[in-house]
Enzyme design. Structure first.
Site, PDB file in Angstrom:
ATOM      1  N   THR A 106     -45.727  13.443 -26.640  1.00 31.91           N
ATOM      2  CA  THR A 106     -47.030  12.785 -26.516  1.00 31.91           C
ATOM      3  C   THR A 106     -47.315  11.877 -27.713  1.00 31.91           C
ATOM      4  O   THR A 106     -47.868  10.786 -27.559  1.00 31.91           O
ATOM      5  CB  THR A 106     -48.150  13.836 -26.377  1.00 31.91           C
ATOM      6  N   SER A 145     -47.834   9.257 -17.432  1.00 29.33           N
ATOM      7  CA  SER A 145     -47.974  10.456 -18.251  1.00 29.33           C
ATOM      8  C   SER A 145     -46.837  10.448 -19.260  1.00 29.33           C
ATOM      9  O   SER A 145     -45.765   9.882 -18.997  1.00 29.33           O
ATOM     10  CB  SER A 145     -47.882  11.712 -17.378  1.00 29.33           C
ATOM     11  N   THR A 146     -47.070  11.060 -20.410  1.00 29.23           N
ATOM     12  CA  THR A 146     -45.952  11.241 -21.330  1.00 29.23           C
ATOM     13  C   THR A 146     -44.787  11.914 -20.623  1.00 29.23           C
ATOM     14  O   THR A 146     -43.618  11.632 -20.901  1.00 29.23           O
ATOM     15  CB  THR A 146     -46.386  12.096 -22.540  1.00 29.23           C
ATOM     16  N   ASN A 147     -45.111  12.782 -19.672  1.00 29.66           N
ATOM     17  CA  ASN A 147     -44.090  13.607 -19.038  1.00 29.66           C
ATOM     18  C   ASN A 147     -43.094  12.822 -18.203  1.00 29.66           C
ATOM     19  O   ASN A 147     -41.978  13.291 -17.976  1.00 29.66           O
ATOM     20  CB  ASN A 147     -44.755  14.679 -18.166  1.00 29.66           C
ATOM     21  N   THR A 192       6.408  21.705 -33.947  1.00 27.64           N
ATOM     22  CA  THR A 192       5.578  22.668 -33.235  1.00 27.64           C
ATOM     23  C   THR A 192       5.358  23.845 -34.169  1.00 27.64           C
ATOM     24  O   THR A 192       6.290  24.295 -34.838  1.00 27.64           O
ATOM     25  CB  THR A 192       6.247  23.148 -31.925  1.00 27.64           C
ATOM     26  N   SER A 323      -9.460   9.872 -57.125  1.00 23.16           N
ATOM     27  CA  SER A 323      -9.749  10.945 -58.074  1.00 23.16           C
ATOM     28  C   SER A 323     -10.461  10.402 -59.294  1.00 23.16           C
ATOM     29  O   SER A 323     -10.181   9.287 -59.751  1.00 23.16           O
ATOM     30  CB  SER A 323      -8.461  11.643 -58.498  1.00 23.16           C
ATOM     31  N   SER A 324     -11.371  11.217 -59.814  1.00 25.33           N
ATOM     32  CA  SER A 324     -12.056  10.841 -61.048  1.00 25.33           C
ATOM     33  C   SER A 324     -11.290  11.288 -62.275  1.00 25.33           C
ATOM     34  O   SER A 324     -11.642  10.916 -63.393  1.00 25.33           O
ATOM     35  CB  SER A 324     -13.452  11.480 -61.061  1.00 25.33           C
ATOM     36  N   LYS A 329      -4.259   8.339 -57.874  1.00 26.27           N
ATOM     37  CA  LYS A 329      -4.317   9.170 -56.668  1.00 26.27           C
ATOM     38  C   LYS A 329      -5.200   8.486 -55.624  1.00 26.27           C
ATOM     39  O   LYS A 329      -6.290   8.011 -55.923  1.00 26.27           O
ATOM     40  CB  LYS A 329      -4.888  10.546 -57.004  1.00 26.27           C
TER      41      LYS A 329
END
Length: 436
Positions: A106, A145-147, A192, A323-324, A329
């Site tokens: 609504t 209607s909202t519905n 597999t 990487s930090s 990397k």
């Protein structure tokens, strides 16, 4: 948009006086909803497709009311023009309420009614917030209607977002097929249970991936077709109460013209308002295509592992420093994005399923949960699939030297020998060889 003056106006509804910012095209109902439902921080402005769908529905309703005598020409035409502005996205910033809110939608319906009423009022020379020419309920919401409005708008928005997601995912399928066409009949070692198995062509690997995407995208595309059967005209509980004779047929015809979609009447209006299982089917099909895409991403990530200590058969495009602390990397960040996207879609599917089962009797008021999670899931997955295609699959390369080295683990010869000498004989010889 907000202004610096902080000026306010007073509007009144059946609960009393409400202070509304002077700049706002919305009104009292929207302001109350902002205070009552401001929990997630995800506002309607973050769902522009849903706002646009409300504009389309309101435009179709105005035209149907004009055709059936529910609105006079001056007011009806002003509402139509304002609704089309909403449909075009011109007022998205005027939809500040939380996507998830009580009342079965609504609040968003009234938000749309207020914005359209104020735009129409000003076009007719009226004062913002006075509704002296056009009233949100009496005129913009006439015969509705909202519905029936909310589920119709949600269906249109979901269809639009899903079509975009499907188009983006089909691009992933094409990219996989293009990759398959560039590698010829070169073989690589199949596995597999992560153990050495028998060879297959690299082309077969990528073609099968493309086929999995195609098959699941087709299922999603089929699932969304049911959205085009809408309940507009059902009004409050499916009876059409409050709408004039001929309105429902007219509004559906007008909605087809406003959207360009072949919308039709839901075969059972009571069912359409009470049950939202179509959305769970769509969520499930999105989960399905997401699952196969995440599996493809995980396989590429595994084949790219290393490059020394892992499989190292694939080189993925370097798009991010990895990487930090470890210089040089580079991580498989795009496949990881795809895998994380799938994890979020798992949660989305659960939330949509809960919302679908949460309705009671003649209405499901939990549709805002669907709007929040399913629309986001479709949009985000489509973007993820596009990024995966463009920034990972298109640029990946196979390291043929690593592929050739690993082909030494092929069990193809033992399979062929077993056809002649028997499984047990070949297995015993292999055991002796491994022991030595």
């Amino acid at each position: 948009m907000p202004d610096a003056s902080g000026a306010m106006r007073i509007e009144r509804d059946s609960l009393g006086a409400v202070s509304v910012p002077d700049y706002a095209l919305y009104g009292a109902h929207t302001v109350r909803a902002m205070g009552n439902f401001g929990v997630s921080g995800v506002t309607m402005a973050a769902r522009p497709e849903l706002i646009a769908a409300f504009g389309q529905v309101k435009a179709a309703a105005a035209r149907a009311n004009l055709a059936t005598g529910g609105l006079g020409s001056e007011i009806g035409e002003a509402i139509l023009a304002a609704a089309r502005e909403v449909a075009a996205g011109r007022h998205d910033g005027q939809f500040p309420i939380d996507v998830v809110h009580g009342g079965g939608g609504t609040a968003i319906n009234m938000n749309a009614n207020e914005v359209i009423a104020n735009v129409a009022n000003e076009a007719l020379g009226g004062r913002r917030g006075a509704y002296d020419h056009v009233h949100p309920n009496d005129h913009v919401n006439r015969s509705q209607s909202t519905n029936d409005v909310y589920p119709t708008a949600l269906a249109l928005a979901t269809f639009a977002v899903a079509m975009e997601a499907i188009a983006r995912t089909e691009a992933l399928e094409r990219t996989l097929l293009a990759k398959a066409s560039t590698v010829g009949e070169t073989q690589h070692l199949g596995r597999t249970c992560l153990m050495d198995a028998v060879p297959l062509t690299i082309a077969a690997t990528h073609t099968s991936q493309a086929h999995a995407v195609h098959r699941t995208v087709e299922a999603l595309a089929a699932a969304i077709q049911e959205l085009l059967q809408v309940p507009l005209g059902a009004t409050a509980v499916g009876t059409g109460i409050g709408a004039p004779e001929g309105y429902r047929q007219a509004v559906l015809e007008m909605l087809r013209e406003e959207t360009g979609l072949q919308v039709s009447a839901a075969p059972d209006l009571y069912d359409a308002l009470a049950n939202n299982d179509v959305y769970f089917n769509i969520a499930a099909q999105l989960f399905r295509v997401s699952a196969v895409t995440a599996k493809i991403a995980a396989d590429l990530r595994l084949l790219a592992s290393g490059p020394i200590g892992g499989f190292g058969e694939i080189r993925l495009p370097s798009v991010q420093v990895g990487s930090s602390i470890m210089p040089g990397k580079v991580n498989p960040v795009i496949p990881e994005l795809v895998m994380q996207s799938h994890m979020q879609i798992q949660g989305m599917t659960t939330a949509v399923g809960a919302a679908v089962s949460g309705g009671e009797l003649e209405l499901n008021v939990m549709e805002p949960v669907i709007a929040r999670h399913l629309l986001a899931g479709l949009r985000e997955f489509g973007l993820t699939a596009e990024i995966f295609a463009e920034r990972c699959v298109a640029g990946l390369e196979w390291d043929l030297s690593a592929v050739a080295l690993h082909m030494e683990g092929s069990r193809g010869d033992s399979v062929e020998r077993a056809m002649l000498d028997g499984y047990e004989s070949v297995a015993k010889a292999a055991s002796v060889s491994q022991a030595s």
